[in-house]
Design an enzyme around this catalytic site. Structure first.
Site: not given
Lengths: 294, 380
Positions: A212, A250
């Protein structure tokens, strides 16, 4: 074969007496994981559904021979729990907890590296690890995994890990081991740690790598793949549409100073020979093609 | 969490880093009073979280009360790259002999702390890195060992500051390191760090990003909350403890897990839609949290359809389904909800949705099917 954990791995759960710890610890046991102990300084001598509770990890290791630990302790206590596990003789530490301060992570990562170089830390903020049919440590729903290989999976995202497992299982493709390395800035286990083990594992014939935005772990992995990995890789990078400068859930998923974009990571991986899926669903058919050609 | 300059300076001051005497002001009268207090000449600086303030006219030097009044009036309320100036910082203007750059952050690749020091401050570090990379002295610091005085001295020598600045720079860097670590900063940057003609070293600017994961051990951060640049939707989400980022599109997104939500945004985009937000309900989301999430999305007037994308791990799909059903009962939901459930307790969750299925609540088997359906509904 598998990487990091197998059917013989004995696991102690730090935080087994809590809500999340008992739910997932017992679920892991029902899956077949050797859940041999839990720890709680206040509840030593009791048990959670037959799993004995010890005051310390050291006691649990001495009594049960546990070699792995799984931490379900709230964020403020994680740093101490990790060091307690290492001092207690644990070789493989899995931290599920999210929200651990980055400075704590940087300190215990380096403390382990300096003083316990043989200890492998996985996480924090990760779903854990599953070797289907043998051992499931963490919060992965075991029923979506299929034993037997030939695919190894490594991912920064928990839910995308499940998605990948699910897509494989739906295609009838088994998995050797699936590792969620977590979405924090200082992950204990890196993509490269997993890629090197998958490359060495004879039963793993192909690898799924899910990344990511944020940081440069995917770019470093791409460099490693070029030089060291001969097995085919299917990849996916989340966050193509993520705005710059925002932490996307995150703590580690942030594009800063124009660095860490999905486009740059995709390019690096494609350059290293990986096939990069346009969305998580596409991982399934892409890997099915790869497996059919093995 | 990004701090405004004055908040960063106040944080630095708490760790003993020299900063100019000054005060924050939200009105022209307050700014003039602050200028009197600091002593002329003063610098009046727009407090916004965006670079290029000086060029935009957001930093001015005033020599007397009339000028202070005029400039504060110009700057307060000014728009700088889409950021409205609500606060100015007024401080005594410093005489500058040299401008340096200093910062600490985390090198994620090396997994160590990373310090940068340069004798060419006053411009952005990215610019120095491009034009004269050798002018940046870099060090890695083991977080367990910390920054030692010896290491800092060698670092300063490498940066080739004016020798008159060495002692002052050493003191500032050691204190900045403590502020970075004990203050739980993601970034602690001083640019410019100045040397005055009297040989004093002090911070003329402050750029600080705090690690929100460490908020639990910093009750003093509560004061920064009010000054965050949040729109109405983001404020509502924050008040409900949701991890939400507002975007400009028409498809409201709710998912569990940062990676899955990011990829949901991507997939919606790929099938021709535009995401209205990022909303991660995280692990273990229960009914109440889901109902709150729907409420926040529903408050966004741009939203035409809502995509709930759940893959259960620690989250249980039946609890998510109950949350959605509860939200429909509790909130007057304007837009249809398309939901996709997989993973832990998915069968139970789908059964709950099926019992309540309607034009406003539609279940889809896969992420891609759900994305196509929700984009189609948003397009109507």
């Amino acid at each position: 074969m598998s990487i990091f954990v197998d059917g013989n791995t004995k696991v102690v759960y730090q935080g087994l007496t809590g809500n999340q710890g008992s739910f997932h610890g017992l679920r892991n046991r029902a899956y077949g994981t050797k859940v041999v102990a839990g720890t709680s300084p206040k509840k030593a001598g009791t048990d959670v559904d037959g799993v004995p509770i010890f005051a310390t990890v050291k006691d649990a290791v001495a009594e049960t021979g546990a070699t792995a630990s799984c931490i379900f302790i709230p964020a403020p206590g994680v740093a101490a729990a990790v060091m307690e596990a290492a001092e207690g003789g644990i070789e493989f530490i899995v931290v599920i907890t999210e929200g651990v301060p980055a400075h704590d992570e940087a300190r215990f990562y380096n403390d382990l590296k300096n003083n316990y170089p043989d200890v492998q830390l996985l996480g924090p903020n990760c779903p854990g690890i599953i070797t289907p049919g043998e051992c499931n440590i963490g919060i992965t729903p075991g029923e979506i995994a299929l034993a037997g290989g030939p695919v190894g999976i490594v991912s920064r995202s928990g839910t995308l890990t499940y998605q990948a497992l699910y897509e494989m299982t739906r295609q009838g493709i088994g998995q050797t081991t699936c590792v969620g390395i977590g979405g924090d800035p200082v992950p204990g286990t890196s993509f490269i740690d997993c890629l090197s083990r998958f490359q060495a594992d004879p039963d793993t014939k192909a690898i799924i790598m899910i990344g990511e935005i944020g940081g440069s772990a995917e770019e470093e992995a791409a460099e490693y793949i070029k030089a060291n990995v001969t097995k085919p890789i299917v990849s996916y990078i989340a966050g193509v549409t993520a705005p710059a400068g925002k932490k996307m859930g995150h703590a580690g998923a942030i594009i800063s100073g124009g660095k860490g974009t999905a486009a740059a990571k995709t390019e690096a991986l494609e350059d290293a020979g990986a096939r990069v899926a346009a969305n998580p669903v596409e991982i399934g058919p892409l890997m099915a093609e790869v497996v059919a050609g093995l | 969490m990004d701090l405004l300059e004055y908040q960063g300076k106040q944080l630095f001051a708490r760790y003993g880093i020299p900063v100019s005497p000054g005060a924050a002001a939200v009105t022209v009268d307050e700014a003039v009073a602050a200028a009197e207090q600091a002593g002329y000449p003063v610098v009046i600086k727009a407090q916004v979280r965006v670079g290029g303030r000086g060029k935009a006219g957001g930093i001015k030097i005033a020599d007397n009360p009339e000028q202070a009044r005029e400039y504060a009036g110009d700057i307060i309320g000014m728009d700088i790259k889409g950021h409205r100036v609500e606060v100015v910082w007024v401080e005594h203007a410093s005489d500058i002999a040299a401008e340096y750059y200093a910062s600490f952050t985390l090198d994620r690749a090396a997994k160590k702390y990373f310090g940068m020091l340069s004798a060419q401050g006053g411009v952005e570090i990215e610019t120095i890195a491009e034009t004269d990379p050798d002018a940046i002295a870099k060090i890695h610091i083991d977080p367990v060992v910390g920054l030692t005085e010896e290491q800092a001295k060698a670092w300063i020598a490498e940066a080739k500051l004016d020798p008159a600045a060495n002692a002052g720079a050493l003191e500032v860097l050691l204190k900045l390191y403590t502020a970075y670590v004990d203050g739980d900063c993601d970034l602690a940057e001083i640019n410019p760090l100045i040397l005055t003609p009297e040989g004093k070293v002090h911070a003329l600017d402050a750029k600080v990003t705090l690690d929100e994961n460490a908020q639990y051990r910093h009750p003093e951060w509560a004061e920064y909350e009010a000054s965050q640049d949040l729109d109405e939707r983001e404020q509502l989400a924050k008040s409900k403890g949701l991890n939400y980022i507002g975007l400009d599109g028409t498809v409201g997104i709710i998912g569990n897990g940062a990676g899955l939500v990011m990829s949901t945004l991507d997939v919606v985009n790929q099938v021709g839609g535009t995401p209205a937000n990022f909303l991660d309900v995280g692990g273990g989301a229960g009914a109440d949290l889901l109902a709150n999430a729907v409420e926040v999305i529903n408050s966004d007037p741009n939203v035409k359809a809502i995509f709930v994308n759940i893959f259960g791990g620690i989250t249980k799909c039946d609890e998510v389904a109950n949350g959605i059903v509860e939200a429909l009962a509790r909130v007057d939901v304007r837009s249809p909800i398309v939901i996709r459930l997989d993973g832990t307790n998915a069968e139970e969750g789908r059964a709950i949705i099926k019992a309540h299925e309607s034009d406003m609540l539609i279940s889809q088997p896969t992420m891609l099917d759900a994305a196509k359906r929700v984009v189609q509904l948003a397009g109507k």
